[in-house]
Design a protein around this motif. Structure first.
Motif, mmCIF file in Angstrom:
data_model
loop_
_atom_site.group_PDB
_atom_site.id
_atom_site.type_symbol
_atom_site.label_atom_id
_atom_site.label_comp_id
_atom_site.label_asym_id
_atom_site.label_seq_id
_atom_site.Cartn_x
_atom_site.Cartn_y
_atom_site.Cartn_z
ATOM 1 N N ALA A 31 0.803 9.165 -2.937
ATOM 2 C CA ALA A 31 1.698 8.631 -1.914
ATOM 3 C C ALA A 31 2.716 7.685 -2.531
ATOM 4 O O ALA A 31 3.889 7.685 -2.167
ATOM 5 C CB ALA A 31 0.883 7.905 -0.859
ATOM 6 N N ARG A 32 2.250 6.878 -3.496
ATOM 7 C CA ARG A 32 3.154 5.922 -4.115
ATOM 8 C C ARG A 32 4.259 6.656 -4.862
ATOM 9 O O ARG A 32 5.431 6.302 -4.778
ATOM 10 C CB ARG A 32 2.382 5.015 -5.071
ATOM 11 N N LEU A 38 -3.729 7.725 -2.904
ATOM 12 C CA LEU A 38 -2.834 6.566 -2.886
ATOM 13 C C LEU A 38 -1.768 6.695 -3.969
ATOM 14 O O LEU A 38 -0.585 6.440 -3.735
ATOM 15 C CB LEU A 38 -3.678 5.314 -3.135
ATOM 16 N N LEU A 56 -8.149 6.640 -4.244
ATOM 17 C CA LEU A 56 -7.173 6.176 -5.231
ATOM 18 C C LEU A 56 -6.200 7.281 -5.591
ATOM 19 O O LEU A 56 -5.002 7.046 -5.755
ATOM 20 C CB LEU A 56 -7.899 5.699 -6.493
ATOM 21 N N TRP A 108 -14.275 6.394 -3.194
ATOM 22 C CA TRP A 108 -13.121 5.542 -3.470
ATOM 23 C C TRP A 108 -12.042 6.321 -4.224
ATOM 24 O O TRP A 108 -10.860 6.238 -3.928
ATOM 25 C CB TRP A 108 -13.594 4.336 -4.284
ATOM 26 N N ARG A 135 -7.894 11.049 2.167
ATOM 27 C CA ARG A 135 -6.754 10.317 2.711
ATOM 28 C C ARG A 135 -6.626 8.891 2.185
ATOM 29 O O ARG A 135 -5.539 8.352 2.125
ATOM 30 C CB ARG A 135 -6.808 10.309 4.241
ATOM 31 N N LYS A 136 -7.768 8.281 1.820
ATOM 32 C CA LYS A 136 -7.693 6.877 1.427
ATOM 33 C C LYS A 136 -8.078 6.635 -0.023
ATOM 34 O O LYS A 136 -8.141 5.493 -0.462
ATOM 35 C CB LYS A 136 -8.625 6.048 2.316
ATOM 36 N N THR A 195 -7.047 -1.661 -2.705
ATOM 37 C CA THR A 195 -6.801 -0.229 -2.585
ATOM 38 C C THR A 195 -7.662 0.476 -1.539
ATOM 39 O O THR A 195 -7.577 1.694 -1.421
ATOM 40 C CB THR A 195 -7.047 0.472 -3.939
ATOM 41 N N THR A 196 -8.486 -0.257 -0.797
ATOM 42 C CA THR A 196 -9.263 0.416 0.245
ATOM 43 C C THR A 196 -9.135 -0.360 1.541
ATOM 44 O O THR A 196 -8.681 -1.495 1.538
ATOM 45 C CB THR A 196 -10.762 0.483 -0.106
ATOM 46 N N HIS A 254 0.860 -1.193 0.000
ATOM 47 C CA HIS A 254 0.000 0.000 0.000
ATOM 48 C C HIS A 254 0.890 1.234 0.000
ATOM 49 O O HIS A 254 1.778 1.362 -0.801
ATOM 50 C CB HIS A 254 -0.971 -0.005 1.185
ATOM 51 N N LYS A 255 0.681 2.104 0.988
ATOM 52 C CA LYS A 255 1.509 3.303 1.026
ATOM 53 C C LYS A 255 2.768 3.067 1.853
ATOM 54 O O LYS A 255 3.684 3.855 1.831
ATOM 55 C CB LYS A 255 0.726 4.454 1.682
ATOM 56 N N ARG A 256 2.756 1.957 2.627
ATOM 57 C CA ARG A 256 3.774 1.786 3.663
ATOM 58 C C ARG A 256 5.009 1.070 3.130
ATOM 59 O O ARG A 256 4.915 -0.064 2.668
ATOM 60 C CB ARG A 256 3.164 0.956 4.795
#
Lengths: 256, 526, 319
Positions: C308-309, C305, C302, C294, C299-300, B160-161, A19-21
């Protein structure tokens, strides 16, 4: 240069993130042939992730891995794997023999069925771990140590040159532990390279001739007597706080 | 235009042939003769489901309302082409669902099957729309694509969630199904197109299968058989241990997609026979039943296919008996009954079977404890006595006299002892004595031996205090196998005395004649 | 395909229903809201206990329960229906447990077997007693929320309290809210850490079966409106959409109310536009709103995400 001149395992700048970690940062290492390497570190240090990433079981986000000088896909038949015992469902409707036979499937490739030679190898491997009398048993009727022996026999049946074992000593009886050690020594004597994820520090020093100390990044790697000192241990185990503050600082730096 | 009218039309217009079921709201149940007739018929059908033969058929001869006997004859004479189609369809579906279901169950993807079967709904509707009629191929393609999109979405949500698997499955199931329902209603309302038959997708009607449908089912079943035969070892390995499979170079992702595609195909071809809502049951229930019956994957595949065929044919038959009864529910209940039987009476894992096994083990432990007590009594008399009265035995076992009598009788039944009237001064006395037979002596010595060896092992190897080992040994003595006893002897260097200083009987070799404290064996009656 | 999707006209879709029949429209939308909000509250705890699919199972297996209750009592009264549904719900949960405890069949397969077999039994009973049981298989699958204004009205004297099902749903909703306030702490502890609950002297099984009881009651009150399968959507979607937006349970529970209102209102108008099933359209809206959360959740989502990636990769490259 003959293909075998390349080291069995070469890891360069390996980074893995779930994931992000991020779980592993920039790991560099080379394993020489015939080495028995213990991978140690605290919980959540990424020990299992390291070997899974090397074998392509989990995707890597940066760096590369070479086995015998080739990418994993091309060296797959020279690699054997002993996963954690808890990773499978022991109620699965297969016998001990069937499980060990799975070690031959990688070599057989698509569409080919196992022949007599394969069955003989499976029987030999079962005999080596003293599980031949249990060949016909369903796997749920085994003790923890016996389950571990089955997994070892399966890895032996892969007839590989490089072995990855994920906590093979976890929750096994003393007899099995001794049998595993004997097996590791024998494999090493035959020039095989073995990476063992290990949880127990005191025995790690005794069992392995090289130690890879891990805590999300490589803390130390080398011959046991050189690596196994207070300073490194402090860094890997006691120094968890340091690593966290360092990461936090770097994140701040990136954000700015 | 009145809105209520439009809305009520909307709610009522679907599935015209099921409409007659709808009654006026709050109608009361009338306990009429017709009702009794229905009740009897249901009881009969349920009773048939529970595996009784047709021998009792005469009993329900009074059910003339639907000439079900005639229907049954018509079904099994196979004169009706619709029946032949339904039978062929059921067999194909049973094989296909059983085979794939076995992999689904062992991979713990049972609920993925459920989700997939609901997720195909919008695809069925779009396929219908595309071909403007009930064209099996168009529906097949649409449904497969929708099913695969659903499985992909479950994976994506999980990855992804923070939503867990169950939530993801439920969302995709309900979301896709809702889209499907909306499209179905819209199709019903659209002015163009032949919409007959689309409602059969809800609960299934095996008799409505066309030759074209059968071809499709045949092709899919053949594909499933071929795939399982060709990729058996890969499917087996990835199902058991994904990490290992990937490490030995198997394309686990491809295999998963293959299985999901086959599953989508299987769901789509089964839709018309069982309906959307119950397809998943045909995947899960026969396979889970097989899972209870065997410990080998190969056998499980065969059994699952057979049980699938059995329940599908039974369902097709039963639904044919009545008047326009849906097929799917009967198949599913048939499979459910098979599962129930396996759950209770399966040869290895059945609940009743296990209960019997436990009871017999308990009986053995009781017998062995009594034997051991008799051995101790003999030992106390320095092996001078050979028969002991029940009072002595009761005191030794700390049991009441009636209890002890029962135990002694059990030993006598097992051939380990004989119970005889005691003699007092040459005359028959009031007490009864129990005396061990040779096999009883052997067994008693074995138990005592196991107990003492284990006590010794615990004190020597595990360093237990000598006064602590008895209870532990008590539990273990009954389950030590021959092999372990040998191993213990070897490790303990063939001991003679237990930690309390009592001799360990050596009885595994043939019993010698005469009495000897060293062997602990005394010929009874000598 | 021509004319399959009707032209969108704001006036007919959004304004006219409220002008022509404001009361009837309000009952439909209100029922939709009550169903989604009540299911959302119960469903949040199901999702947190990873029992979302138990909701699915119970919603299916109450069918034989209510059919049998109907056959025994001969009426479609509230109490027999509730009793039948609750009995069927608890039997389902107990059977699932018995199967996976008593054999090596895994819980997922046990669940699939139990609910499909019971549902099949219900459909068979329904087909056999079709002329006796006033339940339509279609209604079981889709619900008939559109009929709310036509349902018999509940009256006290001459004061109308609205259609019976709406009133019933309203009462269920209020009771659920009250129970939630009373037992919030216990539910929280038993959901997150059953071991801790035991050490605090809270009987986890009581709350487990209590929750299953509430679930059965909610489902049986809702399913006439939205059908058995769409009930699951109402149980799961508010909770998971809330989870995408926040980590705090009280907020997630609170969010079920505005989410329920949106599902109901937007779903109703979507159904009017497309001339399709209202319950189906409500779930489509629920799915779409989840999709929005989604992708765009701060914060969560796509997007977050992906950002962050990229940052991690950048970080690894510069390290």
């Amino acid at each position: 240069m003959s293909p075998d001149a390349a080291p069995p395992l070469e890891v360069h700048d390996l980074t893995v993130a779930y994931h992000k970690r991020p779980v592993l940062y920039g790991i560099d290492m080379v394993a020489p042939a015939g080495a028995l390497i213990g991978v140690v570190g605290p919980n959540g240090a990424g020990k299992s992730t390291l070997i899974k990433a090397i074998m392509g079981v989990v995707p890597i986000s940066g760096g590369w891995v070479k086995l015998f000088g080739k990418p994993f896909r091309q060296a797959v038949n020279r690699v054997g794997y002993v996963p954690q015992r808890e990773s499978v469902d022991w109620d699965f409707p297969v016998s001990v023999f069937d499980v060990v036979m799975m070690g031959r499937y990688g070599r057989l490739g698509l569409f080919k069925r196992p022949g007599k030679a394969d069955r003989d190898i499976v029987r030999d491997c079962l005999d080596k771990v003293k599980m031949l009398p249990y060949a016909g048993r369903q796997i749920s009727n085994l003790s923890g140590g016996q389950q571990q022996r089955v997994f070892l026999a399966r890895a032996l049946a892969q007839e590989s040159d490089l072995y990855f074992m994920d906590e093979p000593f976890a929750g096994v009886d003393a007899a099995t532990e001794a049998a595993i050690i004997e097996l590791l020594t024998e494999l090493k004597a035959r020039g095989k390279t073995i990476l063992v994820v290990h949880h127990d520090l005191p025995t790690a020093q005794k069992y392995f001739d090289r130690i890879l100390m891990l805590n999300m990044r490589l803390v130390a790697y080398g011959p046991t007597e050189e690596v196994f000192n207070m300073e490194n241990l402090q860094k890997a185990y006691g120094g968890r706080l340091n690593i966290l503050t360092e990461v936090a600082e770097r994140e701040k730096a990136v954000a700015e | 235009m009145m809105k209520e009218d439009a809305i009520s039309k909307q709610a009522f217009s679907f599935a015209a042939d099921l409409r007659r079921f709808t009654q006026i709201i709050f109608s009361r149940i009338c306990v009429s003769s017709a009702f009794h007739l229905r009740l009897k018929k249901t009881i009969f059908i349920l009773w048939l489901l529970f595996g009784t033969s047709l021998a009792h058929a005469a009993k329900i001869g009074d059910l003339r309302e639907t000439d079900w006997l005639e229907q049954a004859a018509r079904f099994w004479s196979l004169s009706d082409p619709a029946v032949v189609n339904a039978l062929i369809g059921s067999v194909l579906m049973g094989v296909c669902c059983g085979l794939l279901g076995a992999f689904i169950v062992v991979r713990k993807l049972s609920l993925m099957g459920d989700t997939l079967s609901h997720a195909v709904m919008p695809g069925v509707a779009l396929g219908f729309l595309w071909a403007a009629s009930k064209n099996p191929l168009a529906i097949f393609i649409g449904a497969t694509l929708a099913g695969l999109a659903g499985t992909w979405l479950v994976g994506a949500i999980k990855k992804t969630t923070p939503v867990k698997e169950d939530g993801a499955l439920g969302m995709v199931l309900a979301g896709f199904y809702a889209v499907g329902i909306c499209l179905f209603v819209m199709i019903q309302r659209s002015p163009t197109g032949n919409k007959s038959g689309i409602d059969k997708f809800l609960f299934g009607q095996a008799a409505a299968l066309s030759t074209q449908d059968l071809w499709l089912m045949g092709i899919v079943t053949a594909c499933a058989l071929l795939a399982v035969a060709l990729f058996y070892k890969e499917l087996l390995t990835t199902s058991f241990d994904v990490g290992f499979a990937r490490s030995s170079g198997m394309a686990t992702g491809m295999l998963h997609s293959l299985l999901m595609s086959l599953l989508a195909f299987a769901v789509v071809i089964s839709l018309q026979a069982t309906g959307v809502v119950l397809v998943s049951a045909m995947l899960i229930t026969p396979a889970a039943t097989a899972y209870l019956l065997t410990d080998r994957m190969g056998v499980m595949l065969t059994l699952a296919a057979l049980i699938g065929v059995g329940s599908a044919v039974l369902g097709a038959f039963l639904s044919f008996l009545g008047h326009s009864l849906p097929t799917g529910p009967f198949m599913v209940v048939g499979a459910g009954v098979a599962f129930t039987v396996a759950y209770f009476a399966g040869p290895r894992h059945g609940l009743i079977t296990r209960w019997f096994r436990q009871a017999s083990r308990r009986r053995r432990v009781r017998d062995e404890n009594t034997l051991k007590a008799l051995y101790h009594l003999a030992e106390q008399s320095n092996f001078a006595e050979e028969s002991f009265n029940l009072g002595q035995l009761a005191a030794q076992r700390n049991e009441s006299l009636p209890e002890t009598e029962e135990r002694a009788a059990a030993l006598a039944r097992a051939g380990f002892a004989t119970v005889v009237q005691a003699t007092e001064n040459g005359l028959p006395g009031t007490h009864r004595n129990v005396q061990l037979t040779p096999s009883g002596w052997r067994r008693a010595s074995e138990v005592v031996r196991n107990h003492r060896l284990w006590e010794l092992y615990l004190t020597n190897a595990a360093q237990y205090a000598a006064d602590h080992v008895h209870d532990d040994a008590e539990r273990v003595e009954h389950i030590l196998g021959e092999e372990i006893v040998r191993e213990l002897e070897k490790r303990l260097n063939y001991p003679q005395l237990d930690p309390h200083g009592k001799p360990i009987p050596q009885t595994l070799q043939p019993a010698p004649a005469g009495d000897s404290a060293a062997t602990g064996y005394r010929q009874p009656g000598s | 395909m021509n004319g399959f999707i009707p032209a969108f006209d704001f006036q007919t879709v959004f304004v006219e229903p409220w002008q022509w029949d404001p009361v009837g429209t309000a009952w439909i939308v209100g029922m939709g809201f009550l169903v989604s909000a009540a299911c959302g509250l119960v469903g949040t705890f199901l999702v947190f206990r990873r029992m979302a699919l138990v909701g699915d199972a119970i919603s299916h297996s109450i069918l034989p329960g209510i059919v049998i209750a109907f056959l025994i009592s001969g009426s479609r009264g509230v109490l027999p229906m509730m009793a039948g549904a609750v009995a069927a719900g608890l039997v389902t949960v107990a059977l699932i447990e018995a199967i996976h405890r008593g054999s090596r069949v895994k819980p997922d397969a046990a669940l699939g077997i139990v609910f499909s077999t019971l549902f099949a039994l219900g459909v068979i009973l329904l087909a056999l007693f079709a002329d006796k049981v006033d339940l339509d298989p279609d209604c079981v699958l889709y619900g008939e929320i559109g009929l709310m204004p036509l349902m018999q009205e509940a009256r006290i004297g001459s004061v109308s309290l609205g259609p019976w099902p709406v009133l019933q749903m309203g009462i269920v909703f209020l009771v659920l809210v009250a129970l939630l306030f009373l037992f919030y702490k216990q539910l929280l502890v038993t959901s997150f850490d059953p071991a801790l609950a035991r050490s605090l002297g809270i009987r986890a099984s009581v709350y487990h079966y209590g929750l299953m009881f509430c679930l059965s009651v909610t489902v049986v009150s809702s399913f006439e409106a939205v059908g058995v399968i769409l009930v699951i959507a109402m149980l799961i979607f508010p909770a998971v959409t809330g989870t995408m937006l926040t980590d705090r349970l009280p907020l997630i529970l609170g969010l079920t109310l505005p989410l329920g209102a949106m599902y109901s209102l937007l779903g109703f108008h979507l159904a009017l536009w497309l001339d399709t099933s209202i319950a189906g359209a409500m779930v489509v809206v629920a799915g779409a709103l989840f999709g929005v959360a989604w992708i765009f959740s701060p914060r969560k989502g796509l997007l977050a995400l992906a950002l962050a990636r990229r940052r991690i990769q950048h970080e690894a490259a510069t390290a």
